[in-house]
Scaffold this motif. Structure first.
Motif, PDB file in Angstrom:
ATOM      1  N   UNK A   1      -1.622  13.523 -11.347  1.00 22.43           N
ATOM      2  CA  UNK A   1      -0.538  14.079 -12.276  1.00 22.43           C
ATOM      3  C   UNK A   1       0.315  12.733 -12.350  1.00 22.43           C
ATOM      4  N   UNK A   2       1.534  12.809 -13.311  1.00 25.99           N
ATOM      5  CA  UNK A   2       2.152  11.481 -13.486  1.00 25.99           C
ATOM      6  C   UNK A   2       3.079  11.208 -12.178  1.00 25.99           C
ATOM      7  N   UNK A   3       3.199  12.354 -11.630  1.00 27.69           N
ATOM      8  CA  UNK A   3       4.243  12.093 -10.215  1.00 27.69           C
ATOM      9  C   UNK A   3       3.344  11.849  -8.953  1.00 27.69           C
ATOM     10  N   UNK A   4       2.354  11.192  -9.030  1.00 26.12           N
ATOM     11  CA  UNK A   4       1.390  10.869  -7.805  1.00 26.12           C
ATOM     12  C   UNK A   4       1.732   9.975  -6.802  1.00 26.12           C
ATOM     13  N   UNK A   5       2.689   8.986  -7.294  1.00 25.95           N
ATOM     14  CA  UNK A   5       3.283   8.290  -6.273  1.00 25.95           C
ATOM     15  C   UNK A   5       4.411   8.929  -5.599  1.00 25.95           C
ATOM     16  N   UNK A   6       4.404   9.075  -4.505  1.00 30.50           N
ATOM     17  CA  UNK A   6       5.569  10.176  -3.706  1.00 30.50           C
ATOM     18  C   UNK A   6       5.989   9.354  -2.243  1.00 30.50           C
ATOM     19  N   UNK A   7       7.185   9.216  -2.242  1.00 29.93           N
ATOM     20  CA  UNK A   7       7.695   8.602  -1.109  1.00 29.93           C
ATOM     21  C   UNK A   7       8.005   9.807  -0.061  1.00 29.93           C
TER      22      UNK A   7
ATOM     23  N   UNK B   1       6.742  -4.273  -8.856  1.00 28.19           N
ATOM     24  CA  UNK B   1       5.953  -3.901 -10.176  1.00 28.19           C
ATOM     25  C   UNK B   1       4.700  -3.673  -9.967  1.00 28.19           C
ATOM     26  N   UNK B   2       4.253  -4.810  -9.096  1.00 23.19           N
ATOM     27  CA  UNK B   2       2.546  -4.921  -8.747  1.00 23.19           C
ATOM     28  C   UNK B   2       2.284  -3.579  -8.099  1.00 23.19           C
ATOM     29  N   UNK B   3       3.290  -3.301  -7.020  1.00 24.76           N
ATOM     30  CA  UNK B   3       2.812  -1.976  -6.239  1.00 24.76           C
ATOM     31  C   UNK B   3       2.782  -0.750  -7.357  1.00 24.76           C
ATOM     32  N   UNK B   4       3.592  -0.541  -8.220  1.00 24.27           N
ATOM     33  CA  UNK B   4       3.513   0.482  -8.934  1.00 24.27           C
ATOM     34  C   UNK B   4       2.075   0.581  -9.851  1.00 24.27           C
ATOM     35  N   UNK B   5       1.954  -0.549 -10.393  1.00 18.67           N
ATOM     36  CA  UNK B   5       0.701  -0.769 -11.314  1.00 18.67           C
ATOM     37  C   UNK B   5      -0.637  -0.276 -10.292  1.00 18.67           C
ATOM     38  N   UNK B   6      -0.622  -1.083  -9.190  1.00 22.39           N
ATOM     39  CA  UNK B   6      -1.850  -1.196  -8.397  1.00 22.39           C
ATOM     40  C   UNK B   6      -2.027   0.396  -7.796  1.00 22.39           C
ATOM     41  N   UNK B   7      -0.804   1.163  -7.386  1.00 16.65           N
ATOM     42  CA  UNK B   7      -1.040   2.355  -6.960  1.00 16.65           C
ATOM     43  C   UNK B   7      -1.479   3.314  -7.772  1.00 16.65           C
ATOM     44  N   UNK B   8      -0.909   3.126  -9.266  1.00 15.11           N
ATOM     45  CA  UNK B   8      -1.221   4.022 -10.228  1.00 15.11           C
ATOM     46  C   UNK B   8      -2.914   4.007 -10.506  1.00 15.11           C
TER      47      UNK B   8
ATOM     48  N   UNK C   1       0.848  -1.096  -0.193  1.00 21.82           N
ATOM     49  CA  UNK C   1      -0.149   0.073  -0.039  1.00 21.82           C
ATOM     50  C   UNK C   1       0.985   1.204  -0.060  1.00 21.82           C
ATOM     51  N   UNK C   2       0.377   2.346  -0.287  1.00 21.43           N
ATOM     52  CA  UNK C   2       1.112   3.534  -0.196  1.00 21.43           C
ATOM     53  C   UNK C   2       1.677   3.767   1.119  1.00 21.43           C
ATOM     54  N   UNK C   3       0.995   3.571   2.198  1.00 22.49           N
ATOM     55  CA  UNK C   3       1.792   3.738   3.361  1.00 22.49           C
ATOM     56  C   UNK C   3       2.813   2.801   3.610  1.00 22.49           C
ATOM     57  N   UNK C   4       2.720   1.566   3.231  1.00 23.31           N
ATOM     58  CA  UNK C   4       3.657   0.526   3.515  1.00 23.31           C
ATOM     59  C   UNK C   4       4.924   0.851   2.491  1.00 23.31           C
ATOM     60  N   UNK C   5       4.799   1.435   1.403  1.00 27.35           N
ATOM     61  CA  UNK C   5       5.791   1.829   0.721  1.00 27.35           C
ATOM     62  C   UNK C   5       6.376   3.160   1.195  1.00 27.35           C
ATOM     63  N   UNK C   6       5.961   4.061   1.843  1.00 25.58           N
ATOM     64  CA  UNK C   6       6.444   5.187   2.520  1.00 25.58           C
ATOM     65  C   UNK C   6       7.281   4.392   3.774  1.00 25.58           C
TER      66      UNK C   6
END
Length: 368
Positions: A361-367, A318-325, A203-208
């Protein structure tokens, strides 16, 4: 055009050692569409005893004559249908592996992988006359128990075996279409069933959380987070060179590369955060010290130290990227292009994992 009134008769011709060679006699003569020569005889390459003495020899004669009669009946049907493939004997002696290789070269990397497995299976030699239902079924069994070619300690997965056998069946379809084999072998083959696999992702929180967790191997951390921000496979990250990262419009950058798995040439946008993970620009590989072995136990240790209980592999990034997008609103067609999928249906599995979508926007996934 051959008329249906052509008569096909099973005849015998005396040969050595008290045997009779069996052949078919066509009347009137038929024209071979490949050599344009007229022919009346087709020798079957089988024989019977001229004067059977024992019960065993009599039984042998009976079985062989029945089989020869079956061939004669098939030939009559072929003549009625204007099918003359049985006349072109030299095709059966042609190299099936050579045909397979030339077809695979025009396809993607998966075809070359299936070719490599088939070449190994037949020990480097296979003619068109060897392609039978039995051989194809044995290849099916081989795929279900074979090891990977690159990583020989690991078996081929069930879904990979299913995909490989599907490719092999597609090849048989092409060979039948090209009249290089005279039987549609696929009619007698069963596909390999695929199995449902759980797609694990962060998830985004887990990624952060993972991004904020120290890692003993800095290049592993950078490459992992880079995969989360770009969707690149480990094979493409290992091969990524600074020459692949080029300027785009308005000070942005993009990646121009050929993916290893699908052999697809593509240009992908690169966010500023992803570019920062690459470090200082130089020559050669971007992630110079990264090794595939780091993506096994060292990766598990890092994920565990972040308190994440999920079974995360490098491919999960890779799954994380696709799912979060998709969860954050990017349309499935764009995600499909970013993942270099050839069919949007392949990307659909990620859409099924999320419930809400928001367009950003394209940069929506942020750490950060």
């Amino acid at each position: 055009m051959i008329m249906a009134c052509v008569k096909v008769t099973l005849r015998k011709r005396a040969i050595s050692k008290g045997r009779l060679s069996l052949y078919l006699d066509y009347y009137p003569a038929i024209r071979n569409p490949y050599t344009m020569k007229l022919t009346r005889r087709e020798f079957l390459g089988i024989y019977v005893y001229k004067k059977p003495r024992t019960e065993l020899e009599k039984e042998y004669n009976h079985e062989v004559l029945n089989k020869a009669e079956g061939i004669r009946a098939i030939r009559v049907q072929s003549l009625i249908n204007d099918q003359f493939g049985f006349l072109d004997k030299h095709k059966l002696k042609a190299d099936f592996l050579d045909y397979f290789y030339k077809i695979a070269l025009k396809k993607d990397q998966k075809w070359m992988m299936v070719y490599a497995h088939f070449e190994k299976f037949v020990n480097g030699r296979c003619l068109f006359e060897d392609i039978t239902v039995d051989l194809s079924r044995k290849f099916r069994s081989y795929l279900l128990s074979a090891k990977q070619l690159k990583h020989t300690k690991f078996p081929i997965s069930q879904n990979s075996a299913a995909s490989y056998f599907s490719t092999y069946r597609a090849l048989l379809k092409l060979a039948y279409r090209d009249k290089l084999i005279f039987e549609n072998i696929n009619d007698f083959l069963e596909s390999i069933e695929t199995v449902d696999t759980k797609i694990e992702y962060l998830t985004l929180e887990e990624l952060k959380t993972l991004a904020a967790t120290p890692c003993d191997i800095s290049v592993l951390k950078s490459a992992s987070l880079f995969s989360c921000l770009t969707g690149l496979r480990i094979s493409d990250i290992l091969n990524l060179r600074w020459d692949n990262i080029i300027p785009a419009s308005e000070g942005e950058f993009c990646m121009r590369l050929k993916t290893e798995k699908t052999d697809t040439e593509t240009t992908l946008p690169l966010s500023n955060e992803a570019l920062q993970l690459c470090g200082k620009r130089s020559n050669g590989r971007v992630f110079k010290d990264l090794e595939r072995s780091m993506t096994f136990q060292p990766l598990k240790n890092w994920v565990a130290s972040a308190g994440i209980k999920k079974k995360i592999t490098f491919h999960c990034f890779r799954h994380t990227f696709a799912t979060l997008q998709i969860a954050l609103g990017t349309d499935i067609y764009t995600v499909s292009k970013m993942l270099t999928h050839k069919n949007v249906s392949t990307t659909q599995i990620y859409a099924d994992l999320v419930n809400e979508k928001k367009r950003e926007s394209a940069n929506k996934i942020s750490l950060k």
